[in-house]
Design a protein around this motif. Structure first.
Motif, PDB file in Angstrom:
ATOM      1  N   VAL A   1       1.068  -1.177   0.268  1.00 54.34           N
ATOM      2  CA  VAL A   1       0.420  -0.109   0.030  1.00 54.34           C
ATOM      3  C   VAL A   1       0.937   1.291   0.213  1.00 54.34           C
ATOM      4  N   ALA A   2       0.396   2.699  -0.411  1.00 51.62           N
ATOM      5  CA  ALA A   2       1.014   3.706  -0.797  1.00 51.62           C
ATOM      6  C   ALA A   2       1.105   4.850   0.713  1.00 51.62           C
ATOM      7  N   TYR A   3      -0.158   3.961   1.241  1.00 51.74           N
ATOM      8  CA  TYR A   3      -0.547   5.586   2.311  1.00 51.74           C
ATOM      9  C   TYR A   3       0.226   5.077   4.105  1.00 51.74           C
ATOM     10  N   ASN A   4       1.595   3.771   3.886  1.00 53.00           N
ATOM     11  CA  ASN A   4       2.388   4.213   4.598  1.00 53.00           C
ATOM     12  C   ASN A   4       3.772   4.689   4.501  1.00 53.00           C
ATOM     13  N   LYS A   5       3.852   5.165   4.140  1.00 46.91           N
ATOM     14  CA  LYS A   5       4.691   5.184   3.150  1.00 46.91           C
ATOM     15  C   LYS A   5       5.541   6.414   3.416  1.00 46.91           C
ATOM     16  N   PRO A   6       6.384   6.867   3.578  1.00 46.25           N
ATOM     17  CA  PRO A   6       7.384   8.055   3.805  1.00 46.25           C
ATOM     18  C   PRO A   6       6.826   8.811   2.833  1.00 46.25           C
ATOM     19  N   GLU A   7       6.939   8.519   1.667  1.00 45.64           N
ATOM     20  CA  GLU A   7       6.584   9.203  -0.116  1.00 45.64           C
ATOM     21  C   GLU A   7       4.737  10.282   0.796  1.00 45.64           C
ATOM     22  N   TRP A   8       4.350   8.971   1.186  1.00 47.62           N
ATOM     23  CA  TRP A   8       3.080   9.788   1.148  1.00 47.62           C
ATOM     24  C   TRP A   8       2.576  10.933   2.059  1.00 47.62           C
ATOM     25  N   LYS A   9       3.815  10.926   3.614  1.00 48.75           N
ATOM     26  CA  LYS A   9       3.481  11.897   4.105  1.00 48.75           C
ATOM     27  C   LYS A   9       3.982  12.594   3.727  1.00 48.75           C
TER      28      LYS A   9
ATOM     29  N   ASP B   1      -1.416  16.857  13.151  1.00 48.44           N
ATOM     30  CA  ASP B   1      -0.389  17.324  12.938  1.00 48.44           C
ATOM     31  C   ASP B   1       0.174  15.985  11.936  1.00 48.44           C
ATOM     32  N   ILE B   2       1.032  16.582  10.978  1.00 50.04           N
ATOM     33  CA  ILE B   2       1.503  15.607  10.227  1.00 50.04           C
ATOM     34  C   ILE B   2       2.938  15.225  10.855  1.00 50.04           C
ATOM     35  N   GLU B   3       3.692  15.822  11.291  1.00 47.02           N
ATOM     36  CA  GLU B   3       4.655  15.249  12.432  1.00 47.02           C
ATOM     37  C   GLU B   3       5.194  14.776  13.229  1.00 47.02           C
ATOM     38  N   LYS B   4       4.114  15.447  14.469  1.00 43.50           N
ATOM     39  CA  LYS B   4       3.649  14.862  15.542  1.00 43.50           C
ATOM     40  C   LYS B   4       2.956  13.484  15.526  1.00 43.50           C
ATOM     41  N   GLU B   5       2.278  13.428  14.777  1.00 45.82           N
ATOM     42  CA  GLU B   5       1.157  12.098  14.516  1.00 45.82           C
ATOM     43  C   GLU B   5       1.514  10.803  13.414  1.00 45.82           C
ATOM     44  N   TRP B   6       1.926  10.879  12.963  1.00 48.82           N
ATOM     45  CA  TRP B   6       2.123  10.037  11.629  1.00 48.82           C
ATOM     46  C   TRP B   6       3.031   8.363  12.008  1.00 48.82           C
ATOM     47  N   THR B   7       3.670   8.808  13.303  1.00 46.91           N
ATOM     48  CA  THR B   7       3.752   7.723  13.435  1.00 46.91           C
ATOM     49  C   THR B   7       2.602   7.105  14.433  1.00 46.91           C
ATOM     50  N   ASN B   8       2.178   6.965  15.414  1.00 45.78           N
ATOM     51  CA  ASN B   8       1.184   6.817  15.756  1.00 45.78           C
ATOM     52  C   ASN B   8       0.323   6.711  14.257  1.00 45.78           C
TER      53      ASN B   8
END
Length: 562
Positions: free
Chosen positions: A273-281, A527-534
């Motif tokens: 899937v694309a949606y958990n990749k760094p590029e998606w972020k 927040d993309i930076e704070k919540e991406w890992t979660n």
């Protein structure tokens, strides 16, 4: 009077959403009952292949079909009469509601009082497997071999069509519906209001940075000249299902491939899937910047197609700058007085920071992604005649009747010197444009074999601008060069009943979460930076690994079958 099937009670839905749990306690049929017998008791009534009518003595088939707001009455319809005269097959119609047809299909399947044929009801591959194994749906495999000359030609010319409808065990529970529309296969376009580019002296953007600067100019430099800050630089839209105006798809393809639906990709035969990749972020961060800077309109996750059309067709003065859409017909009035349908032009995919420049390719949409459009049930006493009747719908003449109407009224054969959209001699002339409420055609229902070469490119260009030629030319120029390879795209797949039940739950849970998260990240609610890992960890907790394993198993099985 058309006979309609109305819902009389609420249907408790199973977790799988495909009725497998509702029917799992039914006894399985004896082996072999899923395929029509070598010869039914009515086979002697069928004429030799290639001869018409298809039966000596008239028969009646009971057919359940999705209703169409563009068709007045299937019983008295021009194509219905033409097909009956040609084949000697009369149809007793059951018209399901155009919007709630799938719920009504579930009622039919649960009730057991089935028609002979289910037509244009989008029966999923999962349902085909379940009801095929139970003996409710009848396999066409042997019937095609003996009675399906046109079907066999389609399979030879378009092997992917056969692959898409062939379930494990070489069972074919649905005949394919072919709509090989070139511009429709590259469907996620970005339409930009060209008069604003011209007024501001801007070239069409080719990179994400240039796109940002264009939007900023649209927002700040009063391109409509009314002295008001009323310009909407960029706006997307939404829909209950898949929307070709989703704001992420066109722009995300500058970072990582986005298929516009389940966001799945195939890398060297492996499903991902694309949606958990760094590029998606990174793509989400770009969209969030557009939103924070006031360039992406706040209505983009709530407004529907009609709302977008009101913006693009705003009276007197243009207010919309860039809008993702399938075609001008989604956002403007084609051939309308405003002329906006010609002024909104699709730009090519944009080059991203790492050189990524792709477009979404709906490679399997031309075969309805394997969804069942013509299914025969075990109530059918005329399987051979049904196969001949269905096969007759694949002729070019039948396609013209089915989609346009009666010869001489809606269309006519091409005249000497007529050229098609590809510059070659045309096959036919269209006399009345498609899309009106009428009683001559089935409004693209039934079975179709609409090829790009004969059906789309083969239509005579009688005046300019010709909208279909315009769609074809711009798609060929701006989008075809950027489509992915076919082996990078998930093909239509069949899943076992057990996998189907688990997949239905995982699919809804995961994809609903992804879609919601796109909106929240873009608008800054997350927040993309704070919540991406979660966010990524939550996907893992939703059992994304198992979800991918189920798809991989089905893809591997399909590749082995090849």
């Amino acid at each position: 009077m058309r006979k309609k099937l109305y819902m009389m009670l609420a249907v408790p839905m199973c977790a799988s959403l495909i009725l497998s749990a509702c029917t799992k306690d039914q006894a399985a049929p004896a082996a072999g009952t899923t395929t029509a017998p070598k010869e039914s008791a009515t086979a002697s009534n069928v004429t030799p292949v290639g001869q018409f009518p298809v039966v000596k003595d008239k028969i009646t088939l009971k057919v359940a079909i999705r209703g169409s707001s563009l068709v007045e009455d299937m019983k008295t319809n021009g194509y219905t009469k033409w097909l009956e005269n040609k084949t000697n097959v009369h149809v007793d119609w059951t018209i399901l509601d155009e919007k709630s047809y799938q719920e009504q299909l579930n009622l039919l399947l649960a009730g057991g009082n089935l028609p002979d044929v289910l037509m244009n009801l989008d029966v999923s591959p999962e349902q085909q497997m379940i009801y095929g194994e139970q003996g409710t749906f009848v396999s066409f495999t042997d019937l095609i071999e003996k009675y399906g000359d046109n079907t066999k030609k389609i399979f030879a010319e378009m092997p992917e069509a056969k692959s898409a409808v062939t379930a494990p065990g070489n069972k074919i529970y649905t005949l394919p519906y072919i709509n090989d529309c070139f511009h429709c296969s590259l469907d996620y376009k970005m339409y930009v209001y060209k008069p604003w580019l011209d007024k501001l002296g801007l070239k069409e953007p080719t990179t994400l940075d240039e796109f940002y600067n264009m939007l900023k100019a649209f927002k700040e430099k009063d391109p409509n000249g009314n002295g008001k800050a009323d310009e909407i630089a960029l706006i997307g839209g939404t829909a209950k299902g898949v929307s070709k105006s989703d704001i992420d798809v066109f722009l995300m393809n500058s970072f990582i491939y986005d298929d516009g639906n389940k966001r799945m990709i195939v890398n060297n035969g492996k499903v991902d899937v694309a949606y958990n990749k760094p590029e998606w972020k990174e793509g989400l961060k770009y969209l969030n910047k557009l939103y924070k800077d006031g360039l992406l309109d706040r209505q983009s996750f709530t407004i529907d197609k009609e709302g977008l059309k009101k913006i693009a067709e705003n009276p007197d003065i243009a207010i919309g700058g860039a809008i993702p859409a399938h075609s001008p017909s989604d956002i403007t009035i084609v051939e309308g007085k405003s002329g906006r349908w010609l002024e909104y032009q699709p730009i090519a995919p944009l080059k991203g920071p790492n050189g990524v420049q792709k477009t979404t390719w709906l490679a399997y949409d031309k075969i309805a992604n394997g969804k069942g459009q013509f299914i025969m049930t075990n109530a059918n006493k005329n399987p051979e005649a049904t196969m001949r009747w269905a096969d007759a719908m694949y002729t070019f003449e039948a396609s013209l009747y089915s989609n346009f109407g009666v010869e001489g009224s809606a269309w006519e054969k091409a005249k000497p010197g007529d050229l098609g959209r590809d510059g070659n001699p045309a096959s036919y002339r269209l006399l009345i444009p498609y899309g009106r409420v009428q009683n001559e055609n089935w409004a693209q229902y039934g079975l179709n074999y609409r090829t790009d070469k004969d059906y789309y490119a083969g239509q005579a260009v009688l005046k300019l601008p010709d909208k279909e030629k315009m769609y074809y030319d711009i798609t060929k120029k701006n989008y075809d060069p950027y489509k992915p390879k076919i082996d990078e795209i998930i093909p239509p797949l069949f899943f076992s009943p057990a996998d189907s039940q688990q997949l239905a739950e995982l699919d809804k849970t995961i994809n609903d979460y992804v879609k919601t998260s796109i909106a929240r990240f873009v608008t800054g609610d997350l927040d993309i930076e704070k919540e991406w890992t979660n966010y990524v960890a939550t996907l893992d907790k939703m059992n994304l690994k198992k979800y991918l394993e189920i798809y991989q198993k089905a893809l591997d099985g399909k590749n082995v079958k090849k």
